[in-house]
Design an enzyme around this catalytic site. Structure first.
Site, PDB file in Angstrom:
ATOM      1  N   LYS A   1     -13.567 -12.954   0.809  1.00  0.00           N
ATOM      2  CA  LYS A   1     -12.379 -12.715   1.626  1.00  0.00           C
ATOM      3  C   LYS A   1     -11.698 -11.405   1.233  1.00  0.00           C
ATOM      4  O   LYS A   1     -11.214 -10.650   2.095  1.00  0.00           O
ATOM      5  CB  LYS A   1     -11.405 -13.885   1.489  1.00  0.00           C
ATOM      6  CG  LYS A   1     -11.851 -15.161   2.184  1.00  0.00           C
ATOM      7  CD  LYS A   1     -11.813 -15.022   3.697  1.00  0.00           C
ATOM      8  CE  LYS A   1     -12.063 -16.336   4.411  1.00  0.00           C
ATOM      9  NZ  LYS A   1     -11.980 -16.223   5.878  1.00  0.00           N
TER      10      LYS A   1
ATOM     11  N   TYR B   1     -16.210 -17.254  -2.823  1.00  0.00           N
ATOM     12  CA  TYR B   1     -15.460 -17.398  -1.577  1.00  0.00           C
ATOM     13  C   TYR B   1     -14.271 -16.445  -1.561  1.00  0.00           C
ATOM     14  O   TYR B   1     -14.084 -15.663  -0.613  1.00  0.00           O
ATOM     15  CB  TYR B   1     -14.990 -18.840  -1.393  1.00  0.00           C
ATOM     16  CG  TYR B   1     -13.962 -18.985  -0.301  1.00  0.00           C
ATOM     17  CD1 TYR B   1     -14.300 -18.748   1.033  1.00  0.00           C
ATOM     18  CD2 TYR B   1     -12.646 -19.337  -0.595  1.00  0.00           C
ATOM     19  CE1 TYR B   1     -13.353 -18.861   2.038  1.00  0.00           C
ATOM     20  CE2 TYR B   1     -11.695 -19.452   0.412  1.00  0.00           C
ATOM     21  CZ  TYR B   1     -12.048 -19.213   1.716  1.00  0.00           C
ATOM     22  OH  TYR B   1     -11.118 -19.310   2.715  1.00  0.00           O
TER      23      TYR B   1
ATOM     24  N   SER C   1      -7.104 -15.596   2.805  1.00  0.00           N
ATOM     25  CA  SER C   1      -6.872 -16.787   1.996  1.00  0.00           C
ATOM     26  C   SER C   1      -6.108 -16.461   0.726  1.00  0.00           C
ATOM     27  O   SER C   1      -6.236 -15.361   0.168  1.00  0.00           O
ATOM     28  CB  SER C   1      -8.221 -17.413   1.617  1.00  0.00           C
ATOM     29  OG  SER C   1      -8.067 -18.436   0.665  1.00  0.00           O
TER      30      SER C   1
END
Length: 339
Positions: free
Chosen positions: A148, A144, A120
């Site tokens: 990643k 988040y 991402s």
């Protein structure tokens, strides 16, 4: 088209994963979906078998890999709500980082050495300028994004130690829907701008909240790079082809290279559908970068990847039917056909 080999697609019942499965099947691969269906949908699994299990279950992964003759993995399975990650960081590290540990161990256990990873642009955090290149420092600003980045680091370390080869695809704002109408975006709760705006335009929800109007952008609203989910799916197939041909491990941006502000998206929806998007202005949200746009040059050089359907109006035309909306052009054609 000749069958190439089976690919395990974790999270293949989700929005991007299901589109990738369709693209894989069209390219001659056999996608085997591995999904716990916590956020995915069984009826989106149409191009190969479904293994109903959790990616953190290493034994189930190893069994699926062996029983289906898997040669490569596409890893989409993850939790992906930024706000939720702030409220539940331990869950995100367990599911996202823990899932990657389980997957890597299963690959080592079974001899699979090719992984296409759904990463991402959130790994970049809030960069000072743009467009963002792959050598832009990665400084995520929420759990988040950090989860990643942890997964990318795991892949790099295990590549060095064990010879795993990977393609970490850092994509920007996935949007749109399958142009043939077989798949669509179904998130609960929905947090993405385009479906929220289309729901507001169709009367399926109240006014859209526009968070922040004083950013240093063309009109004060946040700017993002929107990429059609079908282009994303094709990028994943190209990455699988690249690794199958012996390509070296890499990290690549997948984006259109063009940014659009929130107000530009709302105007494009009005232009395409003839429906205005009711919206209210709200204060900034903490952690929202002013602008995130990709430099996709390295993906083109490495994979031959170029977007084909990521123009903003095309994205809206393909997504609109999900929310009961039609483009003005479609409405005109229907009227003319009836005359």
């Amino acid at each position: 088209m000749a069958r190439r080999f089976p690919i395990l697609v974790t999270g293949g019942a989700g929005f991007i994963g299901s589109h990738a499965c369709k693209a894989l099947r069209q390219a001659g691969y056999m996608p085997v979906t591995f999904d716990n269906l916590s956020t995915g949908h069984a009826d989106a699994v149409k191009w190969g078998p479904l293994v109903h299990a959790d990616v953190r279950d290493q034994a189930a992964l190893s069994t699926a890999i062996r029983s289906h003759g898997i040669k490569a993995v596409m890893h989409f399975a993850a939790s992906a709500y930024v706000g939720e990650s702030v409220a539940r960081p331990a869950f995100y590290y367990d599911n996202n980082a823990g899932g990657m540990i389980s997957l890597i161990n299963a690959c080592l256990d079974t001899g699979v050495d090719q992984i296409v990873f759904s990463s991402s642009c959130a790994t970049y955090g809030s960069p000072a300028g743009g467009p963002i290149r792959e050598d832009t420092p990665q400084a995520p600003i929420n759990p988040y994004g950090r989860s990643k980045l942890m997964c990318e680091q795991m892949l790099r370390d295990c590549s060095a130690a064990h010879g795993l080869r990977f393609a970490a695809l850092r994509y920007f704002n996935a949007a749109g829907a399958d142009p043939e109408g077989e798949l669509r975006e179904r998130h609960d709760p929905e947090t993405h701008l385009l479906p929220l705006a289309l729901q507001a335009a169709s009367g399926q929800r109240g006014p859209l909240q526009v968070f922040g109007t004083d950013y240093a952008t063309r009109d004060g609203s946040c700017e993002r790079d929107y990429i059609h989910v079908s282009d994303l799916a094709r990028g994943h197939v190209l990455a699988a082809d690249y690794l199958a041909a012996g390509g070296k491990s890499c990290a690549l941006n997948l984006g259109s290279g063009t940014g659009h502000t929130i107000f530009e998206v709302l105007e494009a929806i009005r232009s395409v559908t003839g429906k205005a998007v009711p919206h209210d202005l709200a204060p900034r949200r903490a952690g929202d970068p002013p602008s995130l746009t990709a430099d996709p040059a390295l993906a083109e050089k490495t994979l031959g990847f170029r977007t084909a359907c990521s123009g903003l109006e095309q994205i809206i035309r393909d997504a609109a039917p999900t929310f009961g909306l039609r483009s003005r052009e479609e409405a005109r054609n229907e009227r003319h056909a009836a005359e």
